[in-house]
Design a protein around this motif. Structure first.
Motif, short mmCIF file in Angstrom:
data_model
loop_
_atom_site.label_atom_id
_atom_site.label_comp_id
_atom_site.label_asym_id
_atom_site.label_seq_id
_atom_site.Cartn_x
_atom_site.Cartn_y
_atom_site.Cartn_z
N GLN A 63 49.35 49.04 37.70
CA GLN A 63 47.93 49.23 37.43
C GLN A 63 47.18 49.68 38.69
O GLN A 63 46.33 50.58 38.63
CB GLN A 63 47.33 47.92 36.90
N ILE A 64 47.51 49.07 39.82
CA ILE A 64 46.85 49.44 41.08
C ILE A 64 47.16 50.89 41.44
O ILE A 64 46.26 51.66 41.83
CB ILE A 64 47.29 48.49 42.22
N GLN A 68 44.46 53.76 41.79
CA GLN A 68 44.43 54.42 43.10
C GLN A 68 44.52 55.94 42.93
O GLN A 68 43.77 56.69 43.58
CB GLN A 68 45.58 53.91 43.95
N SER A 87 46.99 45.67 46.78
CA SER A 87 46.01 44.73 46.23
C SER A 87 44.77 45.47 45.75
O SER A 87 44.46 46.58 46.21
CB SER A 87 45.60 43.70 47.30
N TRP A 88 44.05 44.82 44.83
CA TRP A 88 42.80 45.39 44.34
C TRP A 88 41.74 45.41 45.45
O TRP A 88 40.87 46.28 45.47
CB TRP A 88 42.28 44.57 43.16
N LEU A 114 43.52 44.49 33.04
CA LEU A 114 43.62 44.27 34.48
C LEU A 114 43.39 42.80 34.81
O LEU A 114 44.09 42.22 35.64
CB LEU A 114 42.60 45.14 35.21
N ASP A 118 46.19 40.31 36.54
CA ASP A 118 45.88 39.91 37.92
C ASP A 118 44.39 39.57 38.03
O ASP A 118 43.57 40.43 38.35
CB ASP A 118 46.23 41.04 38.89
N ILE A 121 41.45 40.71 40.63
CA ILE A 121 40.61 41.91 40.61
C ILE A 121 39.13 41.54 40.57
O ILE A 121 38.28 42.24 41.14
CB ILE A 121 40.98 42.84 39.43
#
Length: 458
Positions: A63-64, A68, A87-88, A114, A118, A121
């Motif tokens: 997801q990151i 990104q 990391s977010w 998201l 995690d 976030i």
């Protein structure tokens, strides 16, 4: 083909209002699956510049990287694209430090995916918001369908972003006049039956719009193992809850008429005391609602399924899955009229009464075995309308009988504040002697009048 964008003027105006305000904007947009969040967002960002990111239910690192990549593409930053962010906090720090000279949007659709994978976030977003984004030109929209997660982790007072949002919008179902626009080939009666079956969910209405009559639609999409709606309510429930057997049993109980806590618990084979947490959870997320009698004992609450597709599914599909799996089920093999009768009452209270009794508070009344389908109170005029709703047509004699019984039941209601009483009959068919009843002072409406009230046409 892109279908006409129906309704949502209020929500679109709210989003545009946020866009025009100075400083950073943080908007929470949420609503049940298929309600039209993505379409609203798509219409809102048309002609604007920014980042639109569709989240997926996958590992946080994936997801990151996807987010990104979307940010790097927007800024044309090949260095950001090549970095190994873990990391977010890193990606939101980048956004916080990267100035944008004019208003831009950052939309994360299905934000709950998201959070689910995690929750950190939220803290990362909160830090970036407090340090820079709140004073920036970013208009951030976080959209999500998992109502429990949005309520508990994004909107509650314990959320890291609590107090930061500048607007939250709960997207609701379309009302019948707007829903009907998405069913242009249906007769008025069939369009109403569709609405009583699936409600005003835009994506559901688009599916129904592929057909030209109600019977074919229900047969193909509900009573067929490959139908679009054959498993839909189950999927929606499983998205929000873990103890599916208990929740399904409760919904089945309410669907078939067990609406008091005691009778629901008895149907499900559980202690009434243990039932309330389940009822509260489903009420909070909008699956069911607790009704209180208007002008009656406010402690005598009953439960009803708020989402009509759940009501229909647990009435007719849930208990017939074996037959549907084996041979399918013909719509004419099931008596749908009792269901339509119940939903028609709710439709009259929630939609039709708003048209013919504008400004009135509407509900129903019951005490022990007596029930009045419609109560419409006009506080300013000090008047009340008592009404009965019948899905089928009525002869002249039957209509008079219904109205006579209604007058008797109205005598049981204590309402000294409303000295002016009128009596109403609403039918989903034809009413014999309608004109004569009106001359006698009764408020009488049949399907022709209902169609006229909603603009006519077919």
């Amino acid at each position: 083909m892109i279908r006409e964008f129906v309704d949502r003027e209020i929500e679109a105006a709210l989003l545009e209002e946020e866009w025009q305000k100075a400083g950073g904007r943080l908007i929470i947009l949420y609503g049940r699956r298929r309600i039209g969040k993505t379409r609203l967002i798509t219409e809102f960002i048309r002609g604007k510049q920014g980042i639109l990111h569709f989240a997926e239910d996958t590992a946080p690192q994936v997801q990151i990287r996807r987010f990104q990549a979307a940010v790097a593409e927007f800024f044309g930053d090949s260095l950001l694209a090549s970095l190994d962010l873990t990391s977010w906090g890193q990606i939101f720090s980048y956004l916080a430090q990267k100035p944008v000279p004019e208003r831009r949007y950052l939309v994360i659709d299905e934000f709950t995916y998201l959070i689910k994978n995690d929750p950190a976030i939220l803290s990362a977003l909160q830090k970036a918001w407090d340090t820079a984004l709140s004073g920036s030109n970013w208009c951030i929209i976080l959209a999500g369908s998992m109502l429990g997660m949005m309520s508990d982790l994004a909107l509650s007072s314990t959320s890291p972003i609590y107090g930061r949002r500048t607007r939250d919008i709960l997207l609701g179902a379309l009302r019948f006049p707007d829903a009907r626009k998405m069913l242009p080939t249906f007769s008025f009666r069939d369009a109403l039956r569709v609405h009583l079956t699936i409600g005003g969910i835009p994506e559901y209405l688009l599916k129904a719009g592929d057909y030209s009559d109600y019977t074919t639609f229900v047969g193909r999409e509900f009573f067929n193992r490959y139908g679009y709606f054959y498993r839909e309510p189950y999927f929606m429930l499983s998205q929000e809850f873990r103890e599916l057997r208990t929740y399904q049993a409760i919904l089945n109980a309410i669907a078939v008429g067990k609406t008091a806590p005691g009778t629901i618990a008895q149907f499900c084979g559980m202690d009434t005391r243990h039932l309330y947490p389940y009822l509260e959870a489903m009420t909070r997320l909008g699956f069911i609602e607790r009704e209180l009698p208007l002008l009656g004992n406010r402690r005598q609450g009953l439960y009803r399924i708020a989402d009509s597709i759940f009501d229909f599914w647990y009435n007719f599909v849930f208990s017939r899955r074996q037959a549907i799996e084996t041979n399918g089920l013909a719509p004419d093999a099931v008596d749908l009229n009792p269901y339509f009768g119940k939903q028609f009452e709710a439709f009259v209270r929630d939609e039709f009464a708003r048209v013919v009794f504008p400004g009135c508070t509407t509900g129903r009344w019951w005490y022990r075995d007596a029930e009045i389908d419609l109560v419409a109170v006009d506080e300013k005029a000090g008047s009340v309308v008592f009404g009965e709703c019948k899905w089928g047509g009525l002869s002249k004699m039957e209509a008079r009988g219904v109205l006579a019984r209604l007058e008797q039941k109205a005598g049981l209601v204590r309402h000294a504040r409303y000295p002016a009483e009128r009596f109403c009959l609403v039918s989903g068919g034809d009413i014999g002697g309608k004109d004569r009843l009106r001359e006698e002072g009764f408020l009488v409406y049949d399907m022709t009048d209902i169609e006229a009230a909603f603009g006519g046409g077919g």
